[in-house]
Design an enzyme around this catalytic site. Structure first.
Site, PDB file in Angstrom:
ATOM      1  N   ASP A 122     -10.027   0.651 -24.925  1.00 47.11           N
ATOM      2  CA  ASP A 122     -10.275   0.477 -23.493  1.00 47.11           C
ATOM      3  C   ASP A 122     -10.334   1.817 -22.794  1.00 47.11           C
ATOM      4  OD1 ASP A 122     -10.318  -2.262 -23.433  1.00 47.11           O
ATOM      5  OD2 ASP A 122      -8.226  -2.503 -22.820  1.00 47.11           O
ATOM      6  N   ARG A 138      -2.431  -7.359 -20.966  1.00 52.96           N
ATOM      7  CA  ARG A 138      -3.287  -6.838 -22.047  1.00 52.96           C
ATOM      8  C   ARG A 138      -2.505  -5.976 -23.028  1.00 52.96           C
ATOM      9  NH1 ARG A 138      -8.563  -7.137 -21.752  1.00 52.96           N
ATOM     10  NH2 ARG A 138      -8.884  -5.153 -22.820  1.00 52.96           N
ATOM     11  N   GLU A 188       2.331  -8.107   8.328  1.00 55.03           N
ATOM     12  CA  GLU A 188       2.397  -6.676   8.627  1.00 55.03           C
ATOM     13  C   GLU A 188       3.368  -5.964   7.698  1.00 55.03           C
ATOM     14  OE1 GLU A 188       0.353  -5.129  10.857  1.00 55.03           O
ATOM     15  OE2 GLU A 188      -0.529  -7.119  10.877  1.00 55.03           O
ATOM     16  N   PRO A 247       0.822  -1.223   0.000  1.00 60.64           N
ATOM     17  CA  PRO A 247       0.000   0.000   0.000  1.00 60.64           C
ATOM     18  C   PRO A 247       0.856   1.273   0.000  1.00 60.64           C
ATOM     19  CG  PRO A 247      -0.448  -1.379   1.956  1.00 60.64           C
ATOM     20  CD  PRO A 247       0.659  -2.037   1.196  1.00 60.64           C
TER      21      PRO A 247
HETATM   22  N1  ADE Z   1      -1.079  -5.004  -0.146  1.00 58.13           N
HETATM   23  C1  ADE Z   1      -1.996  -4.598   0.754  1.00 58.13           C
HETATM   24  N2  ADE Z   1      -2.723  -3.587   0.271  1.00 58.13           N
HETATM   25  C2  ADE Z   1      -2.257  -3.329  -0.983  1.00 58.13           C
HETATM   26  C3  ADE Z   1      -2.607  -2.398  -1.988  1.00 58.13           C
HETATM   27  N3  ADE Z   1      -3.570  -1.494  -1.825  1.00 58.13           N
HETATM   28  N4  ADE Z   1      -1.914  -2.432  -3.140  1.00 58.13           N
HETATM   29  C4  ADE Z   1      -0.914  -3.310  -3.311  1.00 58.13           C
HETATM   30  N5  ADE Z   1      -0.546  -4.210  -2.393  1.00 58.13           N
HETATM   31  C5  ADE Z   1      -1.205  -4.227  -1.237  1.00 58.13           C
END
Ligand code: ADE
Length: 246
Positions: free
Chosen positions: A166, A152, A115, A88
């Site tokens: 697309d 793709r 984590e 994230p």
């Molecule tokens: N792992 C946990 N959340 C994620 C996300 N939003 N994007 C990529 N990998 C992740």
């Protein structure tokens, strides 16, 4: 092109290579997708891939060793892969990132879990990628999204025309699609699509793309450098709005 995905859930990730256009491309050899289990690159009898965080705190951290061993193994086999960690905290994934990744010969995607991942793994990571501002319980779904969207763009996986049409290819959302029957539950297909006039159909579709983009993604619409065809479509749209379409 080859995409290698490293995960602790290989059966789950394997589905990305089995269905639809991606499945066909794998079958025909245009694409190679390999799924590898982190546990196969551990060196202890219990195949442990995680451990407690130094400094304390909740959850477990993925150990660095399997990452380095996988990176070394595939580098020796195919040449150094462009290496991605799903997280994230990464750069936001979009069509432009997908297209640029599709130019690489070999990609290795590490699915993060728990984590987090031991920070020393960043030594072999070229890019951290996030697929959106939310937290998934692991990087597997993110890796599958990346794998699908990148594939793709690989020539031969889908018709080039489809990719160009697309949503987002051109920073423009897709126009609406219809198929038979021409009337369903009292709802009709727009007349222009039945007209057989390809010039008019093109203008209508461009206008619908622009309309959707303006309504749903004004951020894309306002920074757009309109083509001649798009200007024509905008005029057509304005005329239609005031009941004066030709
Ligand atoms: N792992 C946990 N959340 C994620 C996300 N939003 N994007 C990529 N990998 C992740």
């Amino acid at each position: 092109m080859r995409i290698i995905i490293a995960t602790i859930f290989p059966e789950f990730v394997d589905t990305v290579r089995r269905y639809g256009v991606i499945g066909q491309a794998v079958e025909s050899g245009i694409l190679q997708i390999e799924v590898v289990n982190f546990r196969d690159f551990t060196s202890d009898k219990h195949r442990v891939v995680d451990d407690y965080p130094y400094g304390g705190g909740p959850g477990m951290v993925m150990k660095p060793e399997p990452f380095f061993r996988i990176h070394k193994h595939y580098s020796e086999r195919y040449g150094k892969p462009f290496t991605i960690l799903t997280s994230p905290q990464g750069v936001r994934f979009d069509n432009k990132v997908a297209q640029s990744l599709s130019q690489k010969e070999n990609i290795l995607i590490f699915c993060g879990r728990y984590e987090g991942v031991d920070e020393r793994v960043m030594e072999v990571v070229d890019l951290e990628i996030s697929i959106g501002d939310y937290v998934l319980s692991g990087g597997e779904l993110a890796a599958m999204v990346i794998c699908d969207a990148v594939s793709r763009f690989v020539p031969g996986v889908v018709e080039e025309e489809s990719v160009k049409k697309d949503s987002f290819y051109n920073d423009l959302l897709d126009y609406p699609h219809y198929t038979r029957p021409a009337e369903f539950a009292g709802m009709e297909v727009p007349q222009v699509l039945l007209s057989g006039d390809h010039g008019k159909i093109e203008i209508y579709r461009t206008a619908e793309s622009l309309k959707r983009t303006a309504l749903r993604r004004p951020d894309l619409f306002v920074k757009r450098d309109f083509s001649e065809q798009e200007k024509k479509a905008l005029i057509w749209l304005i005329r239609e709005l005031i009941g004066n379409a030709e």
